[in-house]
Design an enzyme around this catalytic site. Structure first.
Site, PDB file in Angstrom:
ATOM      1  N   HIS A 175      37.153  17.863  95.554  1.00 22.32           N
ATOM      2  CA  HIS A 175      36.610  16.868  94.816  1.00 22.32           C
ATOM      3  C   HIS A 175      36.625  17.141  93.223  1.00 22.32           C
ATOM      4  CE1 HIS A 175      34.437  14.303  97.762  1.00 22.32           C
ATOM      5  NE2 HIS A 175      35.067  14.978  98.557  1.00 22.32           N
TER       6      HIS A 175
ATOM      7  N   ASN B  49      31.045  10.794  96.108  1.00 16.52           N
ATOM      8  CA  ASN B  49      30.218  12.062  95.850  1.00 16.52           C
ATOM      9  C   ASN B  49      28.665  12.106  96.349  1.00 16.52           C
ATOM     10  OD1 ASN B  49      32.557  13.581  95.214  1.00 16.52           O
ATOM     11  ND2 ASN B  49      32.269  12.946  93.169  1.00 16.52           N
TER      12      ASN B  49
END
Length: 320
Positions: free
Chosen positions: A64, A89
């Site tokens: 990420h 997220n």
């Protein structure tokens, strides 16, 4: 205008990758902070001993971080519009592990080790903690100054992506189709929640109520775990139904059984362009070796060096 800005951003990431990647090397802190890796590993293991579920989160955090702005710890920055608070997220765990590792290494070598490097080391150490193979992690990344929730939403591949979209997304970051399939193997320790699975189980399309690419018996089990319109978002389903929680090649066998949890998983076996790699990686020895190599490639994406970044004192904020 928006498409032009996104294109410029991708070009910038590519250029930074070409320049910043040259700053990376093995044993980067050999002279400036000789015990950096062991100190980080000890701190990471201490935190994982409290909650082993965070280990998979550390691997995911590396992905990420690197896919948005490059591998620059931008995912750690606090703020209402930062990557950390993007919807994609929302369930990314492991920040406290990075904080602990940073505090530990700052105590012995203040101002030397970047948060971006700590993410890379922690992803490796988390893998090892889950019985995965170790690989050498290069150091030399600088921490970035910017973080954007909008960029995280735009850049991170969603679970409904098919093979073509995944191939394109990884290629934009200099990663091959083969590396994409290898890195997807980290899902062997991954979980998914019902809200992300439901679109494959209910009202899939006009022809099929349930995604026909799912093994029928597995689909029925998932429907029990995630009843239509009544699922609990705290329920997590293991992505590897054979050896959940252990870092191995079983994920690829799961795909061959048509039990990939998300479209982005099952497409790897269903698509002829990636099926051969799935079959190759069913061998655990091959997977472990190739995974470390692919993680080194991922960790070199969009690396910042020189004035492009800094060494943060605290990982959650830029220096002042």
């Amino acid at each position: 205008m928006m498409m032009g800005q996104r294109l410029k951003s991708l070009i910038l990431i590519t250029l930074m990758a070409l320049s910043g990647a040259h700053s990376l090397r093995d044993n980067y802190y050999k002279y400036s902070c000789p015990n950096a890796e062991s100190v980080i590993q000890a701190a990471v293991n201490t935190e994982l001993d409290k909650n082993l579920k965070l280990a998979a989160g550390l691997i995911r955090m590396q992905f990420h971080d690197c896919f948005v702005e490059g591998c620059d710890a931008s995912v750690l920055l606090e703020g209402p519009d930062t990557e950390k608070y993007a919807d994609v997220n929302a369930k990314l765990p492991g920040y406290e592990v990075i904080d602990a590792a940073k505090a530990a290494v700052e105590a012995v070598c203040p101002g030397i080790v970047s948060c971006a490097d700590i993410i890379a080391y922690a992803a490796r150490d988390g893998t090892v903690k889950l019985n995965g193979a170790r690989w050498e992690v290069q150091g030399g990344r600088k921490d970035g100054f910017h973080s954007s929730a909008a960029n995280a939403e735009a850049d991170l591949p969603p679970p409904e992506f098919g093979a073509s979209q995944l191939i394109e997304s990884f290629a934009k970051r200099g990663l091959s189709t083969r590396q994409m399939v290898i890195l997807s193997g980290s899902h062997t320790v991954g979980v998914g929640d019902c809200s992300k699975i439901a679109p494959r189980l209910y009202n899939f399309n006009n022809q099929h109520f349930t995604d026909p690419s799912i093994d029928p018996a597995y689909a029925e089990q998932l429907k029990k775990d995630c009843p239509q319109n009544t699922w609990n978002t705290t329920i997590e389903v293991f992505m590897d139904t054979i050896t959940p929680g252990s870092f191995d090649s079983s994920y690829y066998e799961v795909l061959k059984q048509k039990k990939g949890l998300f479209t982005s998983d099952q497409t790897l076996f269903d698509d002829a362009r990636t099926r051969g790699t799935v079959n190759f990686l069913v061998n655990n020895g091959r997977f472990q070796k190739k995974f470390g190599e692919a993680m080194r490639a991922l960790a070199a994406v969009g690396v910042k060096s020189g004035s492009q970044g800094e060494i943060r004192k605290y990982c959650r904020s830029v220096n002042y």
